[in-house]
Enzyme design. Structure first.
Site, mmCIF file in Angstrom:
data_model
loop_
_atom_site.group_PDB
_atom_site.id
_atom_site.type_symbol
_atom_site.label_atom_id
_atom_site.label_comp_id
_atom_site.label_asym_id
_atom_site.label_seq_id
_atom_site.Cartn_x
_atom_site.Cartn_y
_atom_site.Cartn_z
ATOM 1 N N CYS A 8 3.718 8.370 0.698
ATOM 2 C CA CYS A 8 4.324 7.459 1.664
ATOM 3 C C CYS A 8 4.410 6.089 0.984
ATOM 4 C CB CYS A 8 3.450 7.415 2.909
ATOM 5 S SG CYS A 8 4.062 6.288 4.160
ATOM 6 N N SER A 28 13.627 5.444 13.429
ATOM 7 C CA SER A 28 12.573 5.152 14.397
ATOM 8 C C SER A 28 13.200 4.700 15.708
ATOM 9 C CB SER A 28 11.658 4.056 13.830
ATOM 10 O OG SER A 28 11.052 4.516 12.646
ATOM 11 N N CYS A 61 8.323 -4.951 14.679
ATOM 12 C CA CYS A 61 8.022 -4.081 15.826
ATOM 13 C C CYS A 61 6.630 -4.455 16.338
ATOM 14 C CB CYS A 61 8.078 -2.618 15.404
ATOM 15 S SG CYS A 61 9.673 -2.179 14.705
ATOM 16 N N CYS A 80 3.295 -2.706 15.154
ATOM 17 C CA CYS A 80 3.148 -2.360 13.738
ATOM 18 C C CYS A 80 2.489 -3.479 12.938
ATOM 19 C CB CYS A 80 4.520 -2.042 13.158
ATOM 20 S SG CYS A 80 4.499 -1.767 11.372
ATOM 21 N N GLU A 100 0.832 -1.195 0.000
ATOM 22 C CA GLU A 100 0.000 0.000 0.000
ATOM 23 C C GLU A 100 0.863 1.240 0.000
ATOM 24 O OE1 GLU A 100 -1.699 -1.684 3.798
ATOM 25 O OE2 GLU A 100 -1.555 0.425 4.374
ATOM 26 N N CYS A 160 -0.195 2.050 8.523
ATOM 27 C CA CYS A 160 0.286 1.371 7.340
ATOM 28 C C CYS A 160 0.403 -0.127 7.591
ATOM 29 C CB CYS A 160 1.628 1.944 6.928
ATOM 30 S SG CYS A 160 1.748 1.960 5.165
HETATM 31 N N1 SAH Z 1 10.519 0.299 8.728
HETATM 32 C C1 SAH Z 1 10.766 1.687 8.745
HETATM 33 C C2 SAH Z 1 9.816 2.477 7.873
HETATM 34 C C3 SAH Z 1 8.379 2.051 7.874
HETATM 35 S S1 SAH Z 1 7.502 2.348 9.373
HETATM 36 C C4 SAH Z 1 10.708 2.212 10.176
HETATM 37 O O1 SAH Z 1 10.328 1.477 11.065
HETATM 38 O O2 SAH Z 1 11.085 3.356 10.358
HETATM 39 C C5 SAH Z 1 7.439 4.131 9.388
HETATM 40 C C6 SAH Z 1 7.064 4.725 10.701
HETATM 41 O O3 SAH Z 1 5.696 4.438 11.008
HETATM 42 C C7 SAH Z 1 7.899 4.193 11.857
HETATM 43 O O4 SAH Z 1 8.396 5.253 12.611
HETATM 44 C C8 SAH Z 1 6.896 3.388 12.634
HETATM 45 O O5 SAH Z 1 7.216 3.384 13.986
HETATM 46 C C9 SAH Z 1 5.599 4.108 12.362
HETATM 47 N N2 SAH Z 1 4.419 3.274 12.609
HETATM 48 C C10 SAH Z 1 4.178 2.040 12.136
HETATM 49 N N3 SAH Z 1 2.980 1.588 12.582
HETATM 50 C C11 SAH Z 1 2.455 2.572 13.342
HETATM 51 C C12 SAH Z 1 1.250 2.720 14.075
HETATM 52 N N4 SAH Z 1 0.353 1.766 14.119
HETATM 53 N N5 SAH Z 1 1.048 3.888 14.730
HETATM 54 C C13 SAH Z 1 1.962 4.872 14.682
HETATM 55 N N6 SAH Z 1 3.126 4.795 14.012
HETATM 56 C C14 SAH Z 1 3.380 3.654 13.348
HETATM 57 FE FE1 SF4 Z 2 9.003 -1.980 12.506
HETATM 58 FE FE2 SF4 Z 2 9.022 -0.292 10.416
HETATM 59 FE FE3 SF4 Z 2 8.968 -2.955 10.044
HETATM 60 FE FE4 SF4 Z 2 6.812 -1.749 11.020
HETATM 61 S S1 SF4 Z 2 7.687 -1.436 9.008
HETATM 62 S S2 SF4 Z 2 7.744 -3.664 11.752
HETATM 63 S S3 SF4 Z 2 7.748 -0.139 12.255
HETATM 64 S S4 SF4 Z 2 10.605 -1.789 10.998
#
Ligand code: SAH
Ligand code: SF4
Length: 344
Positions: free
Chosen positions: A105, A214, A116, A119, A91, A332
Site C-alpha cells: 500500500c 472512495s 476527508c 482521515c 509511510e 494510514c
Molecule cells: N486519497 C485516495 C487514496 C488514499 S486513501 C482515496 O481517498 O481514495 C485510501 C482509502 O483509505 C480511502 O478509501 C479512504 O477512505 C480509506 N481510509 C483513510 N483513512 C481511513 C480510516 N481511518 N479508516 C478507514 N479507512 C480509511
Molecule cells: Fe481523503 Fe484519501 Fe486524502 Fe485521506 S488520503 S484525506 S481519504 S483523499
C-alpha cells in the site's frame, strides 16, 4: 532540483553515461541494481567503478528514500516509516495475502489536500507531491524489506494520487515496463477520492490498471459531511468518469466505502449504494473505519453485517476489507503525523 536516479530508464542512463565519459553498458548494470536488487544507493552498486558511483551521487538525488522505522503488528502487517531526502515522511504498508503473496500500500503525496474528515493523511493539508523517483524508491524499499517483488500494489497510502498524475503516471509506467519492474497493470490499483479530471486522465492511459473510487456515500448530502467542498466532485460526474474508465481500461471499477457509525451506515444507504453500483457495473469494497482520533466511530459488527447484506440484496457485488493493522497507528497517515510531531 536534481533528477532522481530511480526514475531514469536504461535509455536515459545510457545517454547520461555517454555524456559523462562512462561506457553505455554501465546503464544496464545500474538498472539491474535498482530493478533486481532493489537499491538506488550507488555505494551499494559494487560492480561499478568508484568514479561512476561518485558521479551518480553528484548528479542524481539518490537514495531519495530511507527506511526510518519498521512497525510490525500481530496480524502480519508491516508498516514502513520512510524519510525523504528533505526530511519529510511518508509511510507504506506490506499486507499479507493467501499463499505468501504480498500487497504493497503506497503513498503518492506528503499529506493530502482533500482533507476527508475521518482521515489522518489529510489532517494538515498537502505538504508536497512525491516525485516519480520517490514513488519508485518507496516501492523498492518495500521490495528490499520483503526480499522480493510484491504481487500487488494499491495506491491507498497517504495522498490523492490523481492530483499528482504528472509524477504518478511515469512511476506506473516504470512499474509495468519490461525494462522496469515488469508488473502486470492488472495487479496495480490507484485509489481516488473521486477527483474527476484525474480519473479522466487515468482513463486516457488506456491500460488495464485498476481504479478504486472512495465514494463513502450514495447521496450528496451525506458525502458533503465526510469530504470538504474544495475538491469534492458531484456523484453524478464521478459515476460518469467510472463509466468512462470501464470503457477505456476494460476494467471493472471498485467503489470504496468507509463505514462511519451514524453517518453512512444505514440500511437505506446500503440499498442506494448497491443500486448505484449495480447500474454502473462497479463492485463495492466496505472499509470499517479505523479510529484516528476524530469524532467518528466504527459501526458495530452487527451493523456492518446488516449493511453488507443490504448491499448484496440489490445484486451488487460486495466485499469487506479484511480487518488488518487494526492496532495502534493502523490507519494510514498516523505514523507520519507522529514522526512530524517528534520532529518539531
Ligand atoms: N486519497 C485516495 C487514496 C488514499 S486513501 C482515496 O481517498 O481514495 C485510501 C482509502 O483509505 C480511502 O478509501 C479512504 O477512505 C480509506 N481510509 C483513510 N483513512 C481511513 C480510516 N481511518 N479508516 C478507514 N479507512 C480509511
Ligand atoms: Fe481523503 Fe484519501 Fe486524502 Fe485521506 S488520503 S484525506 S481519504 S483523499
Amino acid at each position: 532540483m536534481k533528477n532522481f536516479l530511480a526514475a531514469q530508464n536504461t535509455e536515459a542512463l545510457s545517454a547520461w553515461c555517454e555524456a559523462n565519459g562512462f561506457p553505455k553498458f554501465r546503464a544496464k548494470q545500474i538498472r539491474q541494481w535498482i530493478t533486481g536488487k532493489f537499491t538506488a544507493d550507488p555505494d551499494a552498486m559494487l560492480n561499478l567503478p568508484g568514479s561512476l558511483r561518485s558521479g551518480l551521487k553528484e548528479f542524481f538525488v539518490t537514495p531519495a528514500v530511507t527506511v526510518k522505522e519498521i512497525f510490525s503488528s500481530p496480524d502480519a502487517v508491516d508498516k514502513l516509516l520512510l524519510e525523504l531526502h528533505d526530511g519529510e515522511h511518508i509511510e507504506m504498508a506490506v499486507l499479507p495475502a493467501a499463499d505468501g503473496r504480498k500487497t504493497f500500500c503506497l503513498s503518492t503525496q506528503v499529506g493530502c489536500p482533500v482533507g476527508c474528515r475521518f482521515c489522518a493523511s489529510g489532517q494538515n493539508g498537502l505538504k508536497r507531491n512525491l516525485s516519480t523517483g520517490e514513488i519508485i524508491e518507496e516501492f523498492i524499499a518495500g521490495c528490499a524489506h520483503i526480499g522480493k517483488k510484491c504481487d500487488n500494489i494499491v495506491f491507498m497510502g497517504i495522498g490523492e494520487g490523481l492530483l499528482n498524475c504528472n509524477e504518478l503516471f511515469p512511476a506506473l509506467e516504470a512499474l509495468v515496463a519490461e525494462d522496469g519492474f515488469n508488473l502486470s497493470p492488472r495487479r496495480i490499483t490507484v485509489s481516488t477520492s473521486g477527483y474527476v479530471p484525474g480519473m479522466e486522465k487515468f482513463a486516457g492511459l488506456q491500460k488495464e490498471f485498476n481504479l478504486a473510487v472512495s465514494l463513502h456515500a450514495p447521496d450528496e448530502e451525506t458525502r458533503a459531511k465526510i469530504i470538504p467542498d474544495t475538491l469534492r466532485f458531484p456523484i453524478a460526474e464521478i459515476l460518469k468518469a467510472v463509466d468512462l474508465y470501464r470503457e477505456k481500461a476494460g476494467r471493472m471499477v471498485t467503489l470504496e466505502y468507509t463505514l462511519l457509525a451514524g453517518i453512512n451506515d444505514s440500511v437505506a444507504q446500503a440499498e442506494a449504494l448497491g443500486r448505484l453500483a449495480y447500474a454502473h457495473h462497479a463492485k463495492i469494497n466496505l472499509i470499517p473505519y479505523n479510529a484516528t482520533g476524530t469524532a467518528y466511530r466504527r459501526p458495530s459488527r452487527e451493523q456492518i453485517e446488516k449493511f453488507e447484506r443490504a448491499v448484496a440484496s440489490t445484486g451488487a457485488s460486495v466485499t469487506r476489507r479484511i480487518e488488518r493493522g487494526s492496532g495502534k497507528n493502523a490507519a494510514c497517515g498516523q505514523l507520519r503525523i507522529k514522526a512530524d510531531g517528534q520532529k518539531k
